[in-house]
Design a protein around this motif. Structure first.
Motif, PDB file in Angstrom:
ATOM      1  N   ALA A 141       0.730  -1.264  -0.033  1.00  0.00           N
ATOM      2  CA  ALA A 141       0.091  -0.048  -0.029  1.00  0.00           C
ATOM      3  C   ALA A 141       1.112   1.283  -0.001  1.00  0.00           C
ATOM      4  O   ALA A 141       0.530   2.094  -0.749  1.00  0.00           O
ATOM      5  CB  ALA A 141      -1.027   0.126   1.136  1.00  0.00           C
ATOM      6  N   THR A 152      -5.132   0.117  -3.667  1.00  0.00           N
ATOM      7  CA  THR A 152      -3.897  -0.846  -2.939  1.00  0.00           C
ATOM      8  C   THR A 152      -4.323  -2.057  -2.308  1.00  0.00           C
ATOM      9  O   THR A 152      -3.632  -3.068  -2.246  1.00  0.00           O
ATOM     10  CB  THR A 152      -2.976   0.141  -2.041  1.00  0.00           C
ATOM     11  OG1 THR A 152      -3.789   0.516  -1.008  1.00  0.00           O
ATOM     12  CG2 THR A 152      -2.694   1.358  -3.111  1.00  0.00           C
ATOM     13  N   ALA A 176      -2.340  -3.369   4.508  1.00  0.00           N
ATOM     14  CA  ALA A 176      -2.798  -2.151   3.893  1.00  0.00           C
ATOM     15  C   ALA A 176      -3.302  -1.402   4.588  1.00  0.00           C
ATOM     16  O   ALA A 176      -3.149  -0.053   4.598  1.00  0.00           O
ATOM     17  CB  ALA A 176      -3.277  -2.564   2.520  1.00  0.00           C
TER      18      ALA A 176
END
Length: 278
Positions: free
Chosen positions: A26, A40, A185
């Motif tokens: 991310a 992401t 993430a």
């Protein structure tokens, strides 16, 4: 981790590594490639699924504490690899990567409070968590869930019944790692910073503690475990500033003595007794 350990019986002490990979995916995509944070999440999940699936192959020949040691090696290695000078331009080395926290796409007031970046990310995380729990519930209550439990309880009998052990054990590792990658993430986006020292072995141990305290082979148990590992250390620190981890250890012993099946196991026991009385 509950999918892997609770339902499939594979003990992992390396999920902090998948969490780190998800966080760095991310961070790199947001800061180096300019992708929005929401884009992401699937990339982190897919990459960690691939890594977890590959990790599932050694798990075919390892089990119990041997598998735990192998995954522990993964948790030890990944933070050091993130500091490797050859990829320092991407990972930021020991300094890590500072992220820009995304702003909400619209503004409104809810209960007298405006929607700032932190509240926006809270609702996004809540939505993603609800979606992931729904997917896990659908996955584990059907044929796949029964196959994972059969492999956990008696792999030889499961194989004799036609269950493909290599595929299911590798898939369990892959799905478990994918969930962890998405969580990593989201964690990177919310904290707005990643560094190798943020993903120590203690993080992996904390995940396992949460799974056991919450209740193995229980989807709601993950929620109870998360509450424990999030708030109990703070409570222990308030009780004793000099020895908070001693207090934390006492909490662990008491929980395991009173609730050997975890919080979810205690809830199931109480519900069953109430049903019998009714």
């Amino acid at each position: 981790l509950n999918i892997l350990t609770g339902y499939n019986g594979q003990i992992s002490l390396g999920h902090g590594a998948f969490y780190a990979v998800g966080g760095y995916v991310a961070a790199v995509l947001m800061e180096r490639a300019g992708l929005p944070f929401w884009a992401t999440l699937p990339v982190a999940g897919l990459l960690c699924f691939g890594l977890g699936y590959l990790m599932g192959f050694p798990a075919l020949r390892l089990g119990g504490h041997y598998l735990a040691l192998a995954t522990l090696a993964l948790a030890l290695a990944v933070p050091q690899l993130l500091k490797y000078k050859a990829i320092e331009g991407w990972t930021g080395g020991v300094q890590g990567i500072v992220l820009t926290k995304p702003e909400p796409p619209f503004t409104f007031r809810l209960w007298g409070q405006s929607l700032n970046a932190d509240r926006w990310l809270y609702y996004v995380t809540l939505l993603v968590a609800a979606l992931m729990f729904w997917l896990a519930w659908n996955l584990l209550r059907g044929r796949i869930g029964r196959a994972l439990i059969a492999i956990r309880d008696h792999p030889i009998a499961a194989s004799a019944m036609g269950i493909n052990l290599p595929v299911f054990k590798s898939m369990a590792f892959g799905v478990s790692a994918a969930y962890t990658g998405v969580a990593g993430a989201l964690g990177a986006v919310v904290v707005a910073f990643v560094s190798p020292d943020s993903f120590t072995v203690f993080l992996s141990i904390t995940f396992l503690v949460g799974v056991v305290i919450g209740g193995l082979a229980s989807i709601p148990g993950a929620i109870f475990g998360a509450i424990f590992i999030q708030f109990v250390p703070n409570i222990a620190d308030e009780i004793s500033k000099s020895a908070p981890w001693a207090i934390y250890g006492v909490f662990l012993i008491v929980f395991m003595y009173v609730m050997p099946g975890g919080v979810a196991g205690l809830v199931r026991t109480i519900a069953a007794r109430l049903a019998r009385r009714t």
